[in-house]
Every structure is written in structure tokens, then in C-alpha cells.
Design an enzyme around this catalytic site. Sequence first.
Site, PDB file in Angstrom:
ATOM      1  N   ASP A  31     -35.126 -19.365 -56.271  1.00  0.00           N
ATOM      2  CA  ASP A  31     -35.435 -20.648 -55.650  1.00  0.00           C
ATOM      3  C   ASP A  31     -34.236 -21.587 -55.680  1.00  0.00           C
ATOM      4  O   ASP A  31     -33.256 -21.363 -56.396  1.00  0.00           O
ATOM      5  CB  ASP A  31     -36.595 -21.326 -56.398  1.00  0.00           C
ATOM      6  CG  ASP A  31     -37.942 -20.719 -56.044  1.00  0.00           C
ATOM      7  OD1 ASP A  31     -37.996 -19.962 -55.069  1.00  0.00           O
ATOM      8  OD2 ASP A  31     -38.924 -21.017 -56.755  1.00  0.00           O
TER       9      ASP A  31
ATOM     10  N   LYS B 146     -36.862 -23.585 -51.180  1.00  0.00           N
ATOM     11  CA  LYS B 146     -37.545 -24.529 -50.304  1.00  0.00           C
ATOM     12  C   LYS B 146     -37.136 -25.936 -50.714  1.00  0.00           C
ATOM     13  O   LYS B 146     -36.807 -26.195 -51.872  1.00  0.00           O
ATOM     14  CB  LYS B 146     -39.069 -24.421 -50.431  1.00  0.00           C
ATOM     15  CG  LYS B 146     -39.638 -23.026 -50.447  1.00  0.00           C
ATOM     16  CD  LYS B 146     -41.145 -23.086 -50.619  1.00  0.00           C
ATOM     17  CE  LYS B 146     -41.722 -21.713 -50.912  1.00  0.00           C
ATOM     18  NZ  LYS B 146     -41.385 -21.255 -52.269  1.00  0.00           N
TER      19      LYS B 146
ATOM     20  N   GLY C 195     -38.014 -23.892 -63.918  1.00  0.00           N
ATOM     21  CA  GLY C 195     -39.112 -24.354 -64.767  1.00  0.00           C
ATOM     22  C   GLY C 195     -40.032 -23.233 -65.179  1.00  0.00           C
ATOM     23  O   GLY C 195     -39.592 -22.144 -65.550  1.00  0.00           O
TER      24      GLY C 195
ATOM     25  N   ALA D 283     -40.092 -28.417 -66.499  1.00  0.00           N
ATOM     26  CA  ALA D 283     -39.191 -29.563 -66.381  1.00  0.00           C
ATOM     27  C   ALA D 283     -39.658 -30.747 -67.215  1.00  0.00           C
ATOM     28  O   ALA D 283     -38.839 -31.453 -67.813  1.00  0.00           O
ATOM     29  CB  ALA D 283     -39.067 -29.961 -64.915  1.00  0.00           C
TER      30      ALA D 283
END
Length: 465
Positions: free
Chosen positions: A249, A271, A303, A333
Site C-alpha cells: 500500500d 490508494k 498499520g 497508527a
Amino acid sequence: MDFLPLFHSLQGRLALVVGGGEVALRKARLLADAGARLRVVAPQIHIELRHLVEQGGGELLERDYQDGDQPGCVLIIAATDDEPLNAEVSRAANARGIPVNVVDAPALCSVIFPAIVDRSPLVVAVSSGGDAPVLARLIRAKLETWIPSTYGQLAGLASRFRHRVKELLPDLQQRRVFWENLFQGEIAERVLAGRPAEAERLLEEHLAGGLAHIATGEVYLVGAGPGDPDLLTFRALRLMQQADVVLYDRLVAPSILELCRRDAERLYVGKRRAEHAVPQDRINRLLVELASQGKRVLRLKGGDPFIFGRGGEEIDELAAHGIPFQVVPGITAASGCAAYAGIPLTHRDHAQSVRFVTGHLKDGTTDLPWQDLVAPGQTLVFYMGLVGLPVICEQLVAHGRSAQTPAALIQQGTTAQQRVFTGTLENLPQLVAEHEVHAPTLVIVGEVVQLRDKLAWFEGAREDA
């Protein structure tokens, strides 16, 4: 080589420990773990040492050491602070040909204790020959992090099937190749993932099929944490270094991505708001397709994959297609960034609960249960809340939260680029504009934010306000 490494079988055999204090207790525990019966000689014996000996059916001799205490013993330990006595024990043992260890006196030892990594039946020993025991312990500590705790189960599995494999593969070289492949393949991975029964079933099927085997792929859904590579779990790092394909990601830090296997194929599927490089349903299908090709697929997410990471959607697709998978949690996070910013999410005087909230919903709105979010005594942590921050602050105040409630922005938390800005619900959106704050940024709202002035410890980019 000053000492030859050997492993001594002590099961049910008698070992003499001269000394009754803390040091003697530590040595006695090692001997007991190896199955030895203990004979302890000392005028005064530590209460825990006494219990250890009694539980193992050993002998307690509460008196001074005597020259006739050795008969029947296969190992002698001198663990007193009396140097002449230790030397006497050593001389008597050597005269009788009994291995002896004198604590902190290598010159008086015929055997020494190494630093031990215990994954029984797999055991690793590290020794400096008594010259640098602290260094040996440091090396052992590194090995403890490198060797998974389940390696003992893996060794036990191999032991149970050893003779059957030998019958099927009488050639030594063929057996060696078989075991090398097993220890690096899917069967071993099942054990390491905490699924030993499944591993045994796969091995049974493998052997029943005459060792013919078709590789089965697997997906590793791994949380990469908030950014600092040091916050990765041991399991995450191990899986990262063995995957054939990596789907990662936008929130995965480059320094973490570099820890993946060098020759693994890397596919970016990141994204950002209203901009999806790869739609989620396509990611789901891609995981199934790659694993169906027999590949080990790493789905690496910033995360924790189960906290606003859509990990549940991805493994739901895998389960529907019968694709094996395992999930490795990461530090989310909220926890990581708050800790590095010096903001405790709960505190006895300020917050008795914490709530994690997504800053934007599936349809792009911020239609949240505002009345629940203004309850007293709680900390709010907003993920992906930067774009909707003006609405978030406005609605919290409109529903009863004070405009002067402390709040914080943590950008790129836990990394060297971390920036933290503190203010209130009233001026937080203004801070975003003034300091050009950008994603990824976490928003924390609550009285605990005021503790940052006292508890901040991590420097980051040192642009805090």
C-alpha cells in the site's frame, strides 16, 4: 578451539551442586530442565533451590561440603563465593574423572556452560570459552529474535516422521533435499503459523502420495506498523523475507519495503482519497490468482490490517476460494503515533477509554455518531481525517465538546519525518493550512493531548508547534 561443544544427556542422572545461593539456584534450574536429579550441599540453602530439589526427588545436604559427596554423580558444579572451597571441589572432581564447572573460574573448569537458545528438541549453544560471557549472551539474545519459538515443534514433527522418510528415501542425498525443501516450504510454514495439526496432515498426504507434491500458495496478510521498521514483529519480518510476490500500500514506508526479499516481485496497489491505483475487488482477485499459482503472496499494509485496513474483505475472498492465509497484526497508527508523540491514549486523570474512528466513510462523507463521540472521559483518534477535519471539529463542538478541547495532528508518525502540531478543536483546521500538513496524518482529540508538553521524547523532524 579451547572447548569442544558437546551435549550431555542428564536425564535421571545425579548432578552435584556445591552452594546454596542465587548462583547455585540458576545452575540448578538448568540442570533440572535437562532432567538431572540434584544433590545440593551447602550449610544454608535458598528456599527456591530447596523446592526445586524436593520437586525433582533430589538430595539436600545442609552442611559443609565433604570429599565423599561425589559418588554417583556425573557432573559437579561449584557455585560458592569461597574460592579455596571451589578449588577443592575442582581438584576432587578432576581426580575422579567427573566433569566439573566452577562458576566464574574458567581455569578450574573441565566443562563450561554456554549461553543457550532453547527450542527443544532444537538447542543452540553459544560460548566464548569463558573469556567474554557477556558477549556470548548478547549473541544469544540476537539468536532469540532470529529463531521462531515454534522451531521446537517443527523439529518434533521431523522427528516423528524421520523413519518413514528414511524408508521412502533410502538415498542420503535424496533425504537431505527432502528435508531442506520441507523446512523451507508450506508444511514448515503451517507449524510456524501455529497450525501444527494442519502441517502434520499435509505431511501425511505428501508421504502417502509417494512424495509427489504440488506446491500450494498462501497469502500473508501482514501489518507493517506506522512507519518505523523497528516496530515490525519478528513474524512479519520472516514472512516478508520469504514471499515470492509483494502487494503493498501507499502507507508502507520505503524503509520497510526494503526489508522484503530482494528478488520478490513487487506490485503497488496503493490508494489515496478518490484515487485507487487498483480497485479493492481487483486486489482481492489478484491475491486469489497469485496464490492459486503456488506463490507465497505478501499483502503488506500500513498499520494493522484489521483496523481500517480492509483486511477482513481480503481474507473473506481468500476463505471463499479455499486459499490458505495467515494474519500478522501490526502496531496500529493510533498506538504507534501517539506513543512517539508523547500522548498516552488513556490516562487515569484524563481518559478512561479510547475510540478509533475513520475520518471518512465509504461514500466519502463524515456522517458519524457525533453524540457518542462527545462522551466525557474518552480520547478520539481519527484515521484518514485530514480532508474532513473542518467538519469533524465543527460537529464535535456543535454536539457539546468544548472548542478548547486539546487536539493534535501527527504527520508521518514514528518516522524521522514525524511532525506534531497541537492546538484545540477551534484552531486545528487552521494549523493544517499554516503548516501545510499532508497525509498520512493522524488526528487525536482529548485532554490527554496536553500531556505531550511533558512526555514528548521523540524528535522527528523537529518542526512541532
